[in-house]
Design a protein around this motif. Structure first.
Motif, PDB file in Angstrom:
ATOM      1  N   VAL A 409     124.840  52.752 -28.442  1.00  0.00           N
ATOM      2  CA  VAL A 409     126.044  52.052 -27.988  1.00  0.00           C
ATOM      3  C   VAL A 409     126.094  50.703 -28.709  1.00  0.00           C
ATOM      4  CG1 VAL A 409     127.215  50.998 -26.019  1.00  0.00           C
ATOM      5  CG2 VAL A 409     126.052  53.202 -25.758  1.00  0.00           C
ATOM      6  N   VAL A 410     127.201  50.447 -29.398  1.00  0.00           N
ATOM      7  CA  VAL A 410     127.315  49.231 -30.203  1.00  0.00           C
ATOM      8  C   VAL A 410     128.631  48.532 -29.894  1.00  0.00           C
ATOM      9  CG1 VAL A 410     125.900  49.990 -32.144  1.00  0.00           C
ATOM     10  CG2 VAL A 410     128.320  50.614 -32.080  1.00  0.00           C
ATOM     11  N   GLU A 411     128.674  47.246 -30.263  1.00  0.00           N
ATOM     12  CA  GLU A 411     129.928  46.509 -30.105  1.00  0.00           C
ATOM     13  C   GLU A 411     130.688  46.549 -31.433  1.00  0.00           C
ATOM     14  OE1 GLU A 411     130.326  42.036 -28.735  1.00  0.00           O
ATOM     15  OE2 GLU A 411     130.538  42.230 -30.903  1.00  0.00           O
ATOM     16  N   ILE A 412     131.951  46.922 -31.367  1.00  0.00           N
ATOM     17  CA  ILE A 412     132.766  46.827 -32.590  1.00  0.00           C
ATOM     18  C   ILE A 412     133.926  45.855 -32.374  1.00  0.00           C
ATOM     19  CG2 ILE A 412     132.207  49.159 -33.417  1.00  0.00           C
ATOM     20  CD1 ILE A 412     135.102  49.956 -32.566  1.00  0.00           C
ATOM     21  N   LEU A 413     134.350  45.285 -33.481  1.00  0.00           N
ATOM     22  CA  LEU A 413     135.590  44.505 -33.482  1.00  0.00           C
ATOM     23  C   LEU A 413     136.643  45.408 -34.127  1.00  0.00           C
ATOM     24  CD1 LEU A 413     137.229  41.857 -33.186  1.00  0.00           C
ATOM     25  CD2 LEU A 413     136.393  41.210 -35.444  1.00  0.00           C
ATOM     26  N   VAL A 414     137.667  45.740 -33.356  1.00  0.00           N
ATOM     27  CA  VAL A 414     138.665  46.698 -33.852  1.00  0.00           C
ATOM     28  C   VAL A 414     139.613  45.991 -34.824  1.00  0.00           C
ATOM     29  CG1 VAL A 414     140.465  48.339 -33.219  1.00  0.00           C
ATOM     30  CG2 VAL A 414     138.500  47.994 -31.705  1.00  0.00           C
ATOM     31  N   GLU A 415     139.697  46.530 -36.040  1.00  0.00           N
ATOM     32  CA  GLU A 415     140.502  45.872 -37.085  1.00  0.00           C
ATOM     33  C   GLU A 415     141.890  46.477 -37.227  1.00  0.00           C
ATOM     34  OE1 GLU A 415     138.380  45.435 -40.785  1.00  0.00           O
ATOM     35  OE2 GLU A 415     136.600  44.671 -39.761  1.00  0.00           O
ATOM     36  N   GLY A 416     142.026  47.786 -36.978  1.00  0.00           N
ATOM     37  CA  GLY A 416     143.337  48.427 -37.142  1.00  0.00           C
ATOM     38  C   GLY A 416     143.179  49.929 -37.240  1.00  0.00           C
ATOM     39  N   PRO A 417     144.245  50.622 -37.661  1.00  0.00           N
ATOM     40  CA  PRO A 417     144.164  52.080 -37.809  1.00  0.00           C
ATOM     41  C   PRO A 417     143.079  52.431 -38.825  1.00  0.00           C
ATOM     42  CG  PRO A 417     146.408  51.286 -38.146  1.00  0.00           C
ATOM     43  CD  PRO A 417     145.544  50.076 -38.058  1.00  0.00           C
ATOM     44  N   SER A 418     142.356  53.515 -38.598  1.00  0.00           N
ATOM     45  CA  SER A 418     141.335  53.907 -39.577  1.00  0.00           C
ATOM     46  C   SER A 418     142.034  54.504 -40.783  1.00  0.00           C
ATOM     47  CB  SER A 418     140.364  54.911 -38.981  1.00  0.00           C
ATOM     48  OG  SER A 418     140.865  56.212 -39.140  1.00  0.00           O
ATOM     49  N   GLN A 419     141.357  54.434 -41.922  1.00  0.00           N
ATOM     50  CA  GLN A 419     141.968  54.974 -43.148  1.00  0.00           C
ATOM     51  C   GLN A 419     142.256  56.447 -42.991  1.00  0.00           C
ATOM     52  OE1 GLN A 419     139.907  54.094 -46.726  1.00  0.00           O
ATOM     53  NE2 GLN A 419     140.492  51.950 -46.661  1.00  0.00           N
ATOM     54  N   ARG A 420     141.369  57.144 -42.280  1.00  0.00           N
ATOM     55  CA  ARG A 420     141.582  58.568 -42.054  1.00  0.00           C
ATOM     56  C   ARG A 420     142.864  58.798 -41.267  1.00  0.00           C
ATOM     57  NH1 ARG A 420     137.102  62.146 -41.774  1.00  0.00           N
ATOM     58  NH2 ARG A 420     135.529  61.398 -43.210  1.00  0.00           N
ATOM     59  N   GLY A 437     136.815  50.020 -36.535  1.00  0.00           N
ATOM     60  CA  GLY A 437     136.213  48.724 -36.231  1.00  0.00           C
ATOM     61  C   GLY A 437     134.871  48.619 -36.920  1.00  0.00           C
ATOM     62  N   ARG A 438     134.313  47.426 -36.918  1.00  0.00           N
ATOM     63  CA  ARG A 438     133.010  47.221 -37.528  1.00  0.00           C
ATOM     64  C   ARG A 438     131.999  46.736 -36.495  1.00  0.00           C
ATOM     65  NH1 ARG A 438     133.390  46.683 -43.434  1.00  0.00           N
ATOM     66  NH2 ARG A 438     135.645  46.679 -43.633  1.00  0.00           N
ATOM     67  N   THR A 439     130.752  47.169 -36.680  1.00  0.00           N
ATOM     68  CA  THR A 439     129.673  46.628 -35.862  1.00  0.00           C
ATOM     69  C   THR A 439     129.330  45.245 -36.406  1.00  0.00           C
ATOM     70  OG1 THR A 439     127.930  47.447 -37.309  1.00  0.00           O
ATOM     71  CG2 THR A 439     128.713  48.943 -35.567  1.00  0.00           C
ATOM     72  N   ARG A 440     128.537  44.486 -35.662  1.00  0.00           N
ATOM     73  CA  ARG A 440     128.115  43.171 -36.169  1.00  0.00           C
ATOM     74  C   ARG A 440     127.286  43.345 -37.435  1.00  0.00           C
ATOM     75  NH1 ARG A 440     128.225  38.540 -32.457  1.00  0.00           N
ATOM     76  NH2 ARG A 440     126.320  37.795 -33.444  1.00  0.00           N
ATOM     77  N   ASN A 442     127.990  45.318 -39.739  1.00  0.00           N
ATOM     78  CA  ASN A 442     128.925  45.681 -40.806  1.00  0.00           C
ATOM     79  C   ASN A 442     129.085  47.180 -41.054  1.00  0.00           C
ATOM     80  OD1 ASN A 442     130.849  44.405 -42.357  1.00  0.00           O
ATOM     81  ND2 ASN A 442     129.605  44.427 -44.212  1.00  0.00           N
ATOM     82  N   LEU A 443     128.772  48.005 -40.058  1.00  0.00           N
ATOM     83  CA  LEU A 443     129.024  49.440 -40.190  1.00  0.00           C
ATOM     84  C   LEU A 443     130.429  49.742 -39.685  1.00  0.00           C
ATOM     85  CD1 LEU A 443     125.688  50.924 -38.805  1.00  0.00           C
ATOM     86  CD2 LEU A 443     126.465  50.929 -41.188  1.00  0.00           C
ATOM     87  N   ILE A 444     131.107  50.635 -40.395  1.00  0.00           N
ATOM     88  CA  ILE A 444     132.456  51.026 -39.978  1.00  0.00           C
ATOM     89  C   ILE A 444     132.360  52.169 -38.974  1.00  0.00           C
ATOM     90  CG2 ILE A 444     134.598  52.111 -40.772  1.00  0.00           C
ATOM     91  CD1 ILE A 444     134.256  50.521 -43.372  1.00  0.00           C
ATOM     92  N   VAL A 445     133.093  52.043 -37.861  1.00  0.00           N
ATOM     93  CA  VAL A 445     133.126  53.098 -36.841  1.00  0.00           C
ATOM     94  C   VAL A 445     134.582  53.495 -36.596  1.00  0.00           C
ATOM     95  CG1 VAL A 445     132.454  53.755 -34.486  1.00  0.00           C
ATOM     96  CG2 VAL A 445     131.103  52.040 -35.716  1.00  0.00           C
ATOM     97  N   ASN A 446     134.846  54.794 -36.619  1.00  0.00           N
ATOM     98  CA  ASN A 446     136.182  55.312 -36.292  1.00  0.00           C
ATOM     99  C   ASN A 446     136.195  55.774 -34.849  1.00  0.00           C
ATOM    100  OD1 ASN A 446     137.293  54.967 -38.879  1.00  0.00           O
ATOM    101  ND2 ASN A 446     136.280  56.825 -39.575  1.00  0.00           N
ATOM    102  N   VAL A 447     137.235  55.391 -34.128  1.00  0.00           N
ATOM    103  CA  VAL A 447     137.316  55.761 -32.718  1.00  0.00           C
ATOM    104  C   VAL A 447     138.692  56.359 -32.419  1.00  0.00           C
ATOM    105  CG1 VAL A 447     136.931  54.961 -30.350  1.00  0.00           C
ATOM    106  CG2 VAL A 447     135.908  53.716 -32.254  1.00  0.00           C
ATOM    107  N   PRO A 448     138.733  57.619 -31.924  1.00  0.00           N
ATOM    108  CA  PRO A 448     140.011  58.209 -31.553  1.00  0.00           C
ATOM    109  C   PRO A 448     140.612  57.468 -30.364  1.00  0.00           C
ATOM    110  CG  PRO A 448     138.233  59.841 -31.483  1.00  0.00           C
ATOM    111  CD  PRO A 448     137.587  58.519 -31.659  1.00  0.00           C
TER     112      PRO A 448
END
Ligand code: 5AD
Ligand code: SF4
Length: 481
Positions: A409-420, A437-440, A442-448
């Motif tokens: 379980v990680v914290e992400i900062l949601v940046e916008g629509p995923s490229q996918r 969003g990105r984790t602190r 710097n990993l990119i996470v896609n969330v439906p």
């Protein structure tokens, strides 16, 4: 095309709607150039210039160039060639080259390209309106590439763009006082000049007010921030801000959630910086620390002024202070004279440090650098093979690290629509509606997300806890918890 609202310019010249002129800028290279393009737009806007994506509509076309690697000049010349017909059909069109190639070539570029009007080094962005005025008054071709003396250089204070993003960049210094033998940056960007701390803080405050939640402080070597201010500072020298003090000041900006910086030289002021991890609320657990090579002789030839052992020591200190920190690095393969055995040392270092990500480049000879004299003597095929091996080693490490994220379980900062989602190819449960969003670290996470949330951008700019539920081809998928 985005037309800006026309308003009274600062110097009192009003611009009627009919007077709108369009500028088209093509940006190459690093984040610093992207930032410079924003400043170009910013200084032009009060003079009635609006940006356009269409070169055929523009009265001013600028190529903001990069020369750090590859055949930068060739690329620029062929791009200019493509734009030439526009110039032939429009006498009023001003065609210019900005950025690092402009700085490097100076007035000689005007001789080389007879249909070119303007050559402008990165130090002169603030003067662009004046240069254009000079042209309007009849001066036909201008090259402005003289470096300012340190004390005379003035930054253009950045203002947020209309479409401020969740994650933004803030330039904190220009130039580089290092002398890495392969690197052209000291020639194209000049000596280091630090932006005053108050200006940096003000810029961050404005970005946060405009909606940014994350800021990356930008410079060729941010760790030496403030050092140039020591020069002639006399009794005030102890009050000159260090990079750590700058980070501390920016961390205190209300509403800022995350703070990052790039790029660092391993030997500049790292120790006090290391201490800040885990201490500053917003400072993210991520460090880009370019090593370039894993062999002492090569590092010496590169004029990096550290050994592999020195570098290792920095990594150990960082990880001791902050065990969860993610590390990334830059690697150059095929530096002049690099033997197979010396190259293997780089692979060994990658295996040992186990970076979270790397950027790897084939050595590219740059005119005027010290390394140019060594001769570019590693055959292209060898460079290519070495690059593939570096990438293969890192791929395996990255894959392992990504797999280890499963179930976390990680914290992400949601940046916008995923490229996918933007491409409409998402296979995840959300029917294609995914946020990125990105984790602190710097990993990119896609969330439906449900369509409604996607459409009204409910998650953009929010911090959210997500569980990583799937890892597929170096992409993480999560769900909100
Ligand atoms: N050839 C290849 N890579 C280079 N870099 C800088 N100059 C060169 C060059 N001449 C790489 C370094 C640096 C990154 C921004 O670009 O790895 O850290
Ligand atoms: Fe180039 Fe970075 Fe070295 Fe400066 S520190 S000379 S920008 S590689």
């Amino acid at each position: 095309m985005v037309a800006v609202e026309l308003k009274q310019s600062e110097n009192g010249v009003s611009t009627a709607p009919g007077a709108t002129r369009f500028v088209h800028v093509q940006t190459f290279g690093c984040q610093m150039n992207v930032n410079d393009t924003d400043r170009i737009m910013q200084v032009l806007a009060p003079h009635g210039w609006a940006p356009t994506d269409d070169p055929a509509q523009a009265q001013l076309i600028l190529l903001n160039t990069c020369s750090v690697r590859d055949k930068a000049e060739q690329k620029m010349l062929s791009q200019l060639g493509r734009l030439r017909p526009l110039k032939e059909h429009n006498d009023e069109l001003v065609l210019g080259v900005a950025g690092c190639v402009a700085q490097q070539e100076g007035a000689a570029l005007l001789d080389k390209v007879p249909y070119l009007d303007l050559v402008m080094g990165p130090d002169h962005i603030g003067e662009l309106p004046t240069l254009l005025e000079r042209m309007q008054r009849g001066e036909r071709r201008i090259a402005e590439t003289e470096f300012y003396k340190r004390k005379d250089f003035r930054f253009v204070e950045a203002e947020p763009r209309d479409e401020t993003r969740v994650s933004e960049f803030v330039t904190i210094m220009k130039g580089c006082d290092r002398v890495c033998s392969y690197c052209i940056v000291p020639f194209t960007r000049g000596r280091e000049v630090s932006k005053p701390r108050e200006m940096v803080v003000r810029e961050v405050e404005r970005l946060v007010a405009a909606g940014a939640r994350e800021v990356t402080l930008l410079g060729q070597n941010v760790n030496s921030y403030g050092k140039d201010l020591q020069e002639g500072a006399g009794p005030l020298a102890s009050r000159v801000p260090t990079f750590s003090e700058l980070l501390t000041a920016v961390d205190a900006v209300p509403g800022l959630e995350r703070l990052r910086f790039t790029t660092s030289h391993p030997m500049d002021a790292i120790d006090d910086l290391i201490d800040l991890f885990g201490r500053l609320r917003t400072l993210c657990e991520f460090f880009h620390l370019p090593v370039q090579a894993g062999n002492d002789r090569i590092l010496d030839e590169m004029r990096r002024f550290y050994t592999v052992a020195d570098y290792r020591d920095k990594v150990h200190k960082l990880r001791a202070r902050c065990p969860e920190i993610a590390l990334s690095t830059d690697i150059i393969v095929g530096f002049p004279g690099e033997t197979d055995a010396e190259f293997e040392d780089t692979l060994r270092l990658l295996e040992e440090v186990r970076y979270d990500s790397i950027f790897a480049f084939k050595y590219s000879e740059r005119p005027g650098t010290r390394a140019e004299k060594l001769g570019d003597n590693v055959p292209e095929a060898v460079k290519k093979a070495r690059l593939s091996r570096v990438l293969a080693v890192q791929d395996a490490i990255t894959r392992d690290k990504m797999q280890a994220m499963h179930g976390q379980v990680v914290e992400i900062l949601v940046e916008g629509p995923s490229q996918r989602a933007a491409r409409g190819t998402a296979g995840q449960g959300g029917g294609g509606f995914q946020m990125m969003g990105r984790t602190r670290t710097n990993l990119i996470v896609n969330v439906p997300v449900p369509f409604g949330d996607f459409w009204n951008k409910r998650w953009v700019g929010k911090l959210a806890r997500v569980e990583i539920v799937e890892v597929k081809a170096n992409t993480l998928f999560g769900r909100f918890v």
